[in-house]
Design an enzyme around this catalytic site. Structure first.
Site, short mmCIF file in Angstrom:
data_model
loop_
_atom_site.label_atom_id
_atom_site.label_comp_id
_atom_site.label_asym_id
_atom_site.label_seq_id
_atom_site.Cartn_x
_atom_site.Cartn_y
_atom_site.Cartn_z
N CYS A 1 48.43 36.90 31.98
CA CYS A 1 48.36 37.99 32.95
C CYS A 1 49.71 38.67 33.19
O CYS A 1 50.18 39.39 32.32
CB CYS A 1 47.75 37.44 34.25
SG CYS A 1 47.05 38.70 35.30
N ARG B 1 40.64 46.21 41.00
CA ARG B 1 41.04 44.95 40.37
C ARG B 1 39.88 44.40 39.55
O ARG B 1 38.72 44.56 39.92
CB ARG B 1 41.47 43.93 41.42
CG ARG B 1 42.69 44.34 42.21
CD ARG B 1 43.26 43.17 42.99
NE ARG B 1 43.89 42.19 42.11
CZ ARG B 1 45.10 42.34 41.59
NH1 ARG B 1 45.82 43.40 41.84
NH2 ARG B 1 45.61 41.41 40.81
N HIS C 1 43.35 32.92 33.74
CA HIS C 1 43.92 31.88 34.61
C HIS C 1 42.90 30.75 34.69
O HIS C 1 41.92 30.73 33.97
CB HIS C 1 44.14 32.42 36.02
CG HIS C 1 45.09 33.55 36.14
ND1 HIS C 1 46.45 33.39 36.13
CD2 HIS C 1 44.88 34.88 36.29
CE1 HIS C 1 47.04 34.57 36.29
NE2 HIS C 1 46.11 35.48 36.38
N1 GLN Z 1 50.20 42.02 38.85
C1 GLN Z 1 49.41 42.09 37.69
C2 GLN Z 1 48.08 42.81 37.85
O1 GLN Z 1 47.48 42.79 38.90
C3 GLN Z 1 49.19 40.68 37.19
C4 GLN Z 1 48.34 39.83 38.09
C5 GLN Z 1 48.20 38.44 37.62
O2 GLN Z 1 49.11 37.88 36.98
N2 GLN Z 1 47.10 37.82 37.97
O3 GLN Z 1 47.64 43.44 36.90
#
Ligand code: GLN
Length: 251
Positions: free
Chosen positions: A96, A130, A198
């Site tokens: 990520c 998101r 993750h």
């Molecule tokens: N900040 C980045 C995004 O939201 C990565 C987030 C993350 O590592 N989960 O795209």
């Protein structure tokens, strides 16, 4: 312990969310069960690193704000030696936020441009929505191995687009993947792997954990020793959990 691997953990204080540290624990545990010592060393802001000492590296996810804290240091201090190590076969897993900073750049959803080190031919642009949820990708870890279905949890606003110099890690069966548009889930360049899973990723997917260890052992000790040292483990519980997750999510 007769065999040792050394892992660099990039910016563990700023880049460690959604259980990403569990990936290190999984690598360490699966090494320990085989009598392999995995030495883990943090790479903090300001550190000068001799990348030749390392067999593996791990770069976890982070909030946009965490990435902003380390992006410049990563570019200035680590980019060049890390790129050389990657060309030399360093095994690197990036999740990520770490994945995004291995690419050319990340433009956050507020318009801030974070420079990447460009060792992966990808770039990332933040979107308004998101991409959150469980994810399954069908991954081809090496061209001669059958595909495996890897499970994880994704949570990102960044949409990552691939250039021609990376190959896809896998195709998305459930979830969004790299950008929610083209069905690509993660990328591979040499022994460097980037993706949005993750979870933690490695405890849930022992095939990937062992694949990374095998690559690192081969590079350090040669193929014959690597295959002898990485003895099979009883993964009944891990694989049952992985399969039941895949089945539930695909139902
Ligand atoms: N900040 C980045 C995004 O939201 C990565 C987030 C993350 O590592 N989960 O795209």
């Amino acid at each position: 312990m007769s065999h040792t691997l050394r892992l660099a953990h990039l910016y563990p204080d700023q880049m460690n969310i959604y259980g990403d540290r569990g990936n290190i624990i999984a690598l360490q545990q699966r090494c320990g069960w085989r009598g392999i010592l995995l030495v883990v060393e943090p790479v903090q802001v300001g550190a000068a690193i001799d990348w030749q000492r390392y067999d593996l590296a791990f770069f976890g996810g982070g909030q946009d704000s965490g990435q902003a804290l380390i992006a410049e240091d990563f570019l200035q201090r680590q980019a060049e030696p890390l790129a050389r190590a990657i060309e030399d076969g360093l095994v690197l897993l990036a999740i990520c936020g770490g994945y995004q900073l291995l690419g050319h750049y990340f433009i956050t959803h507020t318009g801030e441009r974070l420079p990447g080190v460009g060792v992966l031919d990808v770039h990332t642009v933040g979107g308004k929505e998101r991409m959150i949820g469980n994810i399954v990708i069908e991954a081809t870890l090496s061209p001669d191995a059958p595909p495996v279905q890897l499970v994880g949890f994704e949570n990102h606003s960044g949409r990552t687009y691939h250039g021609p110099r990376v190959r896809s890690l896998g195709r998305v069966l459930v979830g969004y993947g790299d950008n929610g548009e083209d069905g690509i889930g993660g990328s591979i360049y040499r022994n460097t792997f980037g993706c949005y899973l993750h979870g933690s990723l490695l405890p849930k997917n022992p095939q990937l954990t062992d694949h990374l260890l095998l690559l690192a052992l081969k590079r350090r000790y040669g193929t014959a020793t690597a295959q002898a040292v990485l003895t099979p483990l009883d993964d009944t519980h891990e694989l049952t959990a992985q399969r039941s997750m895949v089945n539930r999510l695909r139902a």
